[in-house]
Design an enzyme around this catalytic site. Structure first.
Site, PDB file in Angstrom:
ATOM      1  CG  ASP A  94      -2.210   0.852   0.875  1.00  0.00           C
ATOM      2  OD1 ASP A  94      -2.145   1.674  -0.061  1.00  0.00           O
ATOM      3  OD2 ASP A  94      -3.236   0.729   1.573  1.00  0.00           O
TER       4      ASP A  94
HETATM    5  C1  BGC Z   1      -5.051   3.223   0.033  1.00  0.00           C
HETATM    6  C2  BGC Z   1      -5.173   2.213  -1.090  1.00  0.00           C
HETATM    7  C3  BGC Z   1      -5.013   2.900  -2.414  1.00  0.00           C
HETATM    8  C4  BGC Z   1      -3.678   3.583  -2.430  1.00  0.00           C
HETATM    9  C5  BGC Z   1      -3.370   4.266  -3.743  1.00  0.00           C
HETATM   10  C6  BGC Z   1      -3.822   4.087  -0.101  1.00  0.00           C
HETATM   11  O1  BGC Z   1      -3.816   5.154   0.796  1.00  0.00           O
HETATM   12  O2  BGC Z   1      -5.051   2.552   1.263  1.00  0.00           O
HETATM   13  O3  BGC Z   1      -6.402   1.549  -0.994  1.00  0.00           O
HETATM   14  O4  BGC Z   1      -5.141   1.974  -3.453  1.00  0.00           O
HETATM   15  O5  BGC Z   1      -3.661   4.573  -1.413  1.00  0.00           O
HETATM   16  O6  BGC Z   1      -4.094   5.403  -3.920  1.00  0.00           O
END
Ligand code: BGC
Length: 727
Positions: free
Chosen positions: A257
């Site tokens: 993530d």
């Molecule tokens: C989120 C993810 C997301 C990623 C990219 C993160 O803060 O937890 O679900 O895909 O950002 O934007």
């Protein structure tokens, strides 16, 4: 060797370590321009993927740099959070889940993919399959609710909509199962917090949707931000290596993530970025999202023999394999004219269809709905969400365009034409507004109307990532507004738009009908108007339990029995206690003293303009051998006056287990459209492998013994039969 294997192995032989580490690095785009720094890195082969770039010109340009100016010409993965639509916004995933309609969800995902692909995007970070039983958690909006079976069925459909038939078809994009795993169990619903989940619970509740997506061929997994039993998921070797790779044999790749590798240090798992890079790469995170610990430290970790080149090669070949499957080596460029227009009529129609099926009718006293145009002269439309094209879209709508939105007010005006007067007052400036300045005019509008449609709930910003709430009632002065309006003596039709279940018990006496519409997206208004005026019957059923009070959380239908389960007999309401109570007189069962033990609305619940009666449940055998199947049948009749869809549900209970088992588990559902008076025979098949669970030894087993089985329109159904599983 297949062409793909040959190409990948040839590339691996030619790649320098820098280029390999480059494939494992995802960088953030520069939002609409190509920075010199990004271009230079792509040229040097130091970038495998770019996130958050949606300008087609920029995407084609960075693909051009990758393909024609980098040494090996490897194209880029272009990632974006396309969560419930791109330009056309569909209901939030929790709303889509209320449709229990995999086919529609698949179509919506297909449209989202086509729209995103027309702008050069080839990878979405969706579906989110975090089971959550805590509506305080803001990201509950983004998933499919509390139940692993329903979540799995819908997530597979969504994935198929994105990826299509193995990336064959215009606009197919890669999808990503996130956030592996347990993120939805964040303590007290605060985002990013610790999760402590026993292994049996992980395996029986939180992992099944991920396992099913892995088996169905999802292209990628995302490791969660959260700490799982002391080891954050992005550095969790047991999770990513032992379970995902060895036990499940997953072949796709794992992306971290956002900066979750660098965050291992903040968690206190590692001392510095180098150790974070080690923990993540060693655990099996193939690509790092945005932080740069891989770029900075993997080389040194290999030189020190702490990581092997084979580990790096495996990660890189998984990433290259997806690029190959997406056809990027053949053509990395996007020509918009190959695609249908964004937010075209067909896309908007589907957006409306899915809202029609995702709204849940929770109250309908004296059949006040559907409203009949013939008996109305005037309608009051009140509320901060009645005419707000942006707020109806919900969370995660980076690319959504509120200019396409049709609001409830627009649609109601359109539906009733000129003959019926609309008295619109906003009442509150937004859902958090505490001022009562407009209450007087709102009341006047209701007094001069035959009925009031009141559109309340939560603005988009109140749910989604990092938008968790400690109190999940209607915010601001909305309750006071309802109470003021209800004193007018006109029917109050409450339409709620929200990103989560809200605690609504205290306003129920003041309203006549309650239609729960989640954040319905671009075409919320027209669908809601059709439902209110009876052009279509509501058919949605809750994918998550609605608590009466926050203190009941977590409350979910598949709880286990305690040794002292609560029953109506044992229920003592605090206010009813007449005199001094002795210690032992307060119920002695698993419940709270100050509220009923049941939820406000159970999982699977939802009313309709039809009325459905279930009868005659029976099984085709009394005993089923392990390895065989059994059929359970019942009938459902529409005893109401109007035609409607009914979602029929099948639940089982394994009475005795090697570990204790839930009191009910969903194992099937069906949708049927029934005319008034029509009866349909329902037939569900289950195989004994569907009854398996992970036991004390973490072995997936179907145990012999007695099972109860129910069919009905809600998880509280009482229509029960039983069968025995034998060896
Ligand atoms: C989120 C993810 C997301 C990623 C990219 C993160 O803060 O937890 O679900 O895909 O950002 O934007």
């Amino acid at each position: 060797m297949s062409d793909k294997k040959v190409r990948i192995s040839e590339l691996l032989q030619q790649m320098t370590l820098t280029e390999k580490i480059g494939q494992m690095s995802q960088l953030s785009g520069n939002y609409g321009k190509v920075s010199e720094e990004l271009a230079a890195k792509i040229r040097r082969g130091q970038v495998g993927s770019v996130i958050n770039e949606v300008s087609l010109d920029v995407i084609n340009e960075i693909q051009r740099i990758a393909v024609t100016e980098s040494r090996l010409g490897i194209p880029l993965l272009i990632g974006r959070d396309v969560i419930h639509g791109f330009k056309t916004i569909f209901p939030i995933p929790l709303g889509q889940a209320a449709s229990w309609n995999p086919t529609l969800i698949q179509h919506a995902a297909h449209i989202s993919a086509v729209e995103a692909a027309s702008c050069g995007i080839n990878w979405t970070f969706s579906p989110m399959v975090d089971i959550s039983r805590d509506p305080r958690w803001g990201r509950v909006a983004e998933g499919f609710g509390e139940d692993p079976y329903l979540c799995s069925e819908l997530a597979i459909a969504m994935m198929q909509g994105y990826q299509q038939d193995n990336f064959n078809g215009l606009g197919a994009i890669a999808s990503c199962a996130k956030h592996f795993v347990g993120y939805g169990a964040s303590e007290s619903g605060r985002d990013y917090c610790t999760t402590n989940i026993p292994e049996s619970e992980l395996r029986n509740t939180y992992m099944p949707p991920f396992k099913k997506l892995a088996d169905a061929g999802i292209a990628s997994f995302m490791s969660s931000f959260s700490d799982l039993n002391g080891i954050p998921a992005s550095g969790n070797e047991w999770l990513l290596k032992d379970i995902l790779r060895k036990e499940w044999g997953y072949q796709g790749f794992v992306v971290s993530d956002w900066e979750s590798i660098a965050q291992l240090q903040i968690h206190g798992l590692t001392e510095n970025d180098k150790e974070s890079a080690y923990e993540a790469a060693n655990a099996g995170v193939d690509m790092e999202m945005v932080s740069n610990t891989y770029e900075k430290h993997l080389r040194e970790l290999i030189t020190e023999n702490r990581l092997s080149i084979q580990q790096i090669d495996s990660a890189v070949s998984r990433i290259l394999s997806l690029k190959h499957d997406l056809g990027l080596f053949d053509s990395a460029y996007t020509k918009q004219s190959d695609y249908p227009a964004l937010a075209n009529g067909h896309h908007l129609k589907l957006a409306k269809d899915i809202v029609l099926e995702s709204c849940v009718l929770l109250e309908n006293k004296r059949q006040v709905l559907p409203l009949s145009l013939d008996s109305l002269n005037s309608v009051a439309v009140i509320g901060p969400l009645a005419d707000d094209g942006y707020e109806q879209l919900g969370t995660w709508i980076f690319d959504g365009d509120p200019d396409y939105s049709v609001t409830c007010l627009d649609a109601i005006k359109n539906e009733v034409g000129d003959s019926i007067k609309i008295n619109y007052v906003k009442g509150l400036q937004n859902t958090r507004d505490c001022s009562q300045d407009e209450f007087h005019s709102a009341k006047e509008a209701v007094l001069s109307s035959d009925v009031a449609i009141v559109v309340l709930g939560e603005e988009s910003i109140l749910s989604g990532e990092a938008h968790c709430r400690a109190d999940i009632g209607l915010p601001g002065a909305q309750e006071a507004l309802i109470k003021t309006l209800s004193s007018c003596g006109r029917p109050i039709i409450l339409v709620v738009m929200a990103g989560r279940p809200l605690t609504l018990e205290s306003i129920l006496p003041d309203i006549d009908a309650l239609l729960y519409c989640w954040h319905p997206g671009t075409m919320g208004g027209p669908a809601i108007a059709d439902l209110l005026f009876g052009k279509h019957s509501p058919s949605g059923k809750l994918p998550i339990t609605f608590p009466r009070k926050i203190g009941q959380i977590p409350i979910y239908y598949s709880q286990k029995h305690s040794g002292k389960p609560a029953t109506e007999d044992s229920f003592i309401h605090m206010n009813d206690i007449p005199q001094r109570a002795e210690q032992t007189s307060l119920g002695m069962s698993a419940t709270h003293l100050d509220t009923h033990f049941s939820p406000l609305y159970p999982f699977g619940y939802g009313l309709s303009y039809g009325e459905f009666e279930y009868r005659d449940i029976t099984t085709n055998k009394q005993q089923v051998r392990i390895g065989e199947g059994i059929e359970i049948t019942a009938t459902v009749t529409n005893t109401g006056q109007l035609a409607a869809v009914e979602i029929s549900q099948l639940y089982i209970r394994d009475l005795v287990g090697n570990i204790t088992r839930p009191i009910k588990e969903l194992k099937g559902f069906q949708r049927n459209f029934l005319q008034p008076g029509e009866t349909r025979k329902l037939c569900f098949s289950i195989h004994t492998k569907d009854l398996a669970f992970y036991n004390r030894k973490m072995k997936l087993t179907t145990e012999p013994g007695l099972f109860h089985v129910w069919i009905g329109g809600c998880s509280t159904t009482k229509l029960q039969a039983e069968f025995e599983v034998v060896k």
